[in-house]
Design an enzyme around this catalytic site. Structure first.
Site, PDB file in Angstrom:
ATOM      1  N   HIS A 126       0.550  -0.886  -0.078  1.00 52.02           N
ATOM      2  CA  HIS A 126       0.088   0.093   0.048  1.00 52.02           C
ATOM      3  C   HIS A 126       0.927   1.674  -0.032  1.00 52.02           C
ATOM      4  O   HIS A 126       1.906   1.029   0.704  1.00 52.02           O
ATOM      5  CB  HIS A 126      -1.230  -0.296   0.875  1.00 52.02           C
ATOM      6  CG  HIS A 126      -0.318  -0.072   2.254  1.00 52.02           C
ATOM      7  ND1 HIS A 126      -0.454   1.410   2.960  1.00 52.02           N
ATOM      8  CD2 HIS A 126       0.117  -0.719   3.420  1.00 52.02           C
ATOM      9  CE1 HIS A 126       0.346   1.664   4.495  1.00 52.02           C
ATOM     10  NE2 HIS A 126       0.016   0.944   4.726  1.00 52.02           N
ATOM     11  N   ASP A 138       5.746   2.707   7.645  1.00 50.12           N
ATOM     12  CA  ASP A 138       4.449   2.706   7.107  1.00 50.12           C
ATOM     13  C   ASP A 138       3.397   3.654   6.000  1.00 50.12           C
ATOM     14  O   ASP A 138       3.073   3.720   6.822  1.00 50.12           O
ATOM     15  CB  ASP A 138       3.895   2.601   8.278  1.00 50.12           C
ATOM     16  CG  ASP A 138       2.048   1.383   8.049  1.00 50.12           C
ATOM     17  OD1 ASP A 138       1.636   1.211   6.732  1.00 50.12           O
ATOM     18  OD2 ASP A 138       1.195   1.772   9.237  1.00 50.12           O
ATOM     19  N   GLU A 172      -4.970   1.661   1.465  1.00 54.35           N
ATOM     20  CA  GLU A 172      -5.297   0.931   2.668  1.00 54.35           C
ATOM     21  C   GLU A 172      -5.851   0.934   4.149  1.00 54.35           C
ATOM     22  O   GLU A 172      -6.363   0.376   4.851  1.00 54.35           O
ATOM     23  CB  GLU A 172      -3.960   0.465   3.116  1.00 54.35           C
ATOM     24  CG  GLU A 172      -3.704  -1.177   4.198  1.00 54.35           C
ATOM     25  CD  GLU A 172      -3.023  -1.194   5.076  1.00 54.35           C
ATOM     26  OE1 GLU A 172      -2.690  -1.462   5.870  1.00 54.35           O
ATOM     27  OE2 GLU A 172      -3.123   0.419   5.655  1.00 54.35           O
ATOM     28  N   GLU A 173      -5.309   2.298   4.466  1.00 51.90           N
ATOM     29  CA  GLU A 173      -5.463   2.562   6.077  1.00 51.90           C
ATOM     30  C   GLU A 173      -6.789   3.122   6.385  1.00 51.90           C
ATOM     31  O   GLU A 173      -6.842   2.939   7.615  1.00 51.90           O
ATOM     32  CB  GLU A 173      -4.483   3.939   6.105  1.00 51.90           C
ATOM     33  CG  GLU A 173      -2.731   3.835   6.278  1.00 51.90           C
ATOM     34  CD  GLU A 173      -2.042   2.948   7.439  1.00 51.90           C
ATOM     35  OE1 GLU A 173      -3.087   2.512   7.485  1.00 51.90           O
ATOM     36  OE2 GLU A 173      -0.826   2.371   7.094  1.00 51.90           O
ATOM     37  N   ASP A 201       3.965  -4.669   3.717  1.00 50.29           N
ATOM     38  CA  ASP A 201       3.981  -3.576   4.705  1.00 50.29           C
ATOM     39  C   ASP A 201       4.461  -3.537   5.938  1.00 50.29           C
ATOM     40  O   ASP A 201       4.367  -5.089   6.523  1.00 50.29           O
ATOM     41  CB  ASP A 201       2.233  -4.495   4.762  1.00 50.29           C
ATOM     42  CG  ASP A 201       1.520  -2.947   5.782  1.00 50.29           C
ATOM     43  OD1 ASP A 201       2.377  -2.246   5.349  1.00 50.29           O
ATOM     44  OD2 ASP A 201       0.081  -2.794   5.851  1.00 50.29           O
ATOM     45  N   HIS A 267       2.508   5.037  12.499  1.00 54.34           N
ATOM     46  CA  HIS A 267       1.336   6.276  12.463  1.00 54.34           C
ATOM     47  C   HIS A 267       1.283   7.251  13.671  1.00 54.34           C
ATOM     48  O   HIS A 267       0.699   7.669  13.682  1.00 54.34           O
ATOM     49  CB  HIS A 267      -0.194   5.330  12.892  1.00 54.34           C
ATOM     50  CG  HIS A 267      -0.844   4.308  12.255  1.00 54.34           C
ATOM     51  ND1 HIS A 267      -2.008   3.306  12.577  1.00 54.34           N
ATOM     52  CD2 HIS A 267      -0.454   3.963  10.810  1.00 54.34           C
ATOM     53  CE1 HIS A 267      -2.153   2.326  11.087  1.00 54.34           C
ATOM     54  NE2 HIS A 267      -0.984   2.881  10.198  1.00 54.34           N
TER      55      HIS A 267
HETATM   56 ZN    ZN Z   1       0.701  -0.237   6.498  1.00 52.83          ZN
END
Ligand code: ZN
Length: 298
Positions: A126, A138, A172-173, A201, A267
């Protein structure tokens, strides 16, 4: 199993990643010093063939407001960057639009000409980040690793037996939106043609303990296990869930892939390029390249 599955689903909706919901029960011993993998006939990438892609994604985030999330300029520019590299390398690229939260998003699909179209090896990552930060581990790391793999395949002039396709997913998130859209739009025959989907990922985590290998498609799973074992690197089995391979697994398509675990900056605004370990990222890229090469050419 049901509860675990629901946990994974919830985690995916929240935009959490695979390793979060499949944390190894015990930490392993420190991995041996990574060595550059060498297998006769299979190309090998250097750190300087991977990290420039991550630097490009970081710089896109820096100049577009700090992130590369669905619906942002940061995502659009990430898409344009990856597509530009692939077009130059001779791939047939295409953008597949979808709408989520009233905003158009895109998946990017890149086909390498040739190979048996009824037997597709699909490799993906992603490309979007969360809004909180630039998303370098990420999933700039997985995006860059898959991109460097595609470029290395092109440079080596690979002539695969099976058809080779690469994909970068949007949103994706937000809950695996892009990959679900791609799978949903495949015909039953189209699904059958995908022999295996490999997902990446988070491939450059700092302080990596183990390579967390998705155990599903036996041939791909064994190939990853064998690859890491040959380098003296520890692995841990994880199931399907928490990232885009779940969209494929839910449709009965065999999957595998790996990730290198979750760090403190997941994140967060600190998931910057210095949150990616160049050595781990290079090692992961060579694992993707080595196994994809094996699966596509034999
Ligand atoms: Zn991810």
């Amino acid at each position: 199993m049901e509860i675990l599955s629901r946990m994974r689903r919830t985690a995916a909706v929240l935009g959490l990643c695979a390793a979060l919901v499949a944390v190894p029960a015990a930490a392993a011993a420190e991995p041996a010093a990574p060595k550059t993998p060498r297998t006769p006939g299979i190309p090998v990438v250097t750190t300087e063939q991977v990290m420039p892609h991550l630097r490009a994604l970081q710089s896109i985030a820096d100049r577009t407001g700090g992130n590369r999330a669905h619906g942002t300029k940061g995502f659009q520019q990430s898409l344009a960057y990856v597509k530009g590299v692939l077009d130059k390398a001779g791939f047939r690229t295409g953008l597949r639009p979808f709408t989520h939260n009233g905003v158009v998003g895109h998946n990017l699909i890149a086909d390498w000409p040739g190979g048996d179209p009824d037997h597709v090896v699909l490799v993906g990552a992603h490309l979007d980040s969360v809004e909180a930060g630039p998303g370098m581990n990420d999933n700039g790391s997985g995006s860059a690793a898959v991109l460097a793999t595609a470029v290395a395949m092109s440079r080596a002039g690979v002539a695969p037996k099976r058809h080779l396709r690469f994909a970068w997913w949007g949103a994706e998130e937000q809950g695996l939106i892009g990959s679900k859209d791609y799978v949903r739009k495949l015909s039953a025959a189209g699904r059958e043609k995908i022999d295996v989907y490999l997902n990446f990922d988070m491939t450059g985590s700092r302080n990596v303990q183990q390579w967390l290998v998705v155990h599903d498609d036996p041939r791909a799973t064994d190939a990853f296990e064998a690859y890491f074992a040959a380098k003296g690197l520890p692995t841990f089995d994880i199931g399907i869930g928490g990232s885009d391979h779940e969209s494929f697994g839910d449709a009965g398509i065999p999957v595998s892939g790996f990730n290198t675990g979750v760090g403190d900056c997941l994140h967060d605004a600190c998931d910057r390029i210095d949150n990616v370990d160049p050595e781990t990222e290079t090692l992961s890229t060579n694992a993707i390249l080595g196994v994809t090469w094996q699966l596509a050419t034999r």
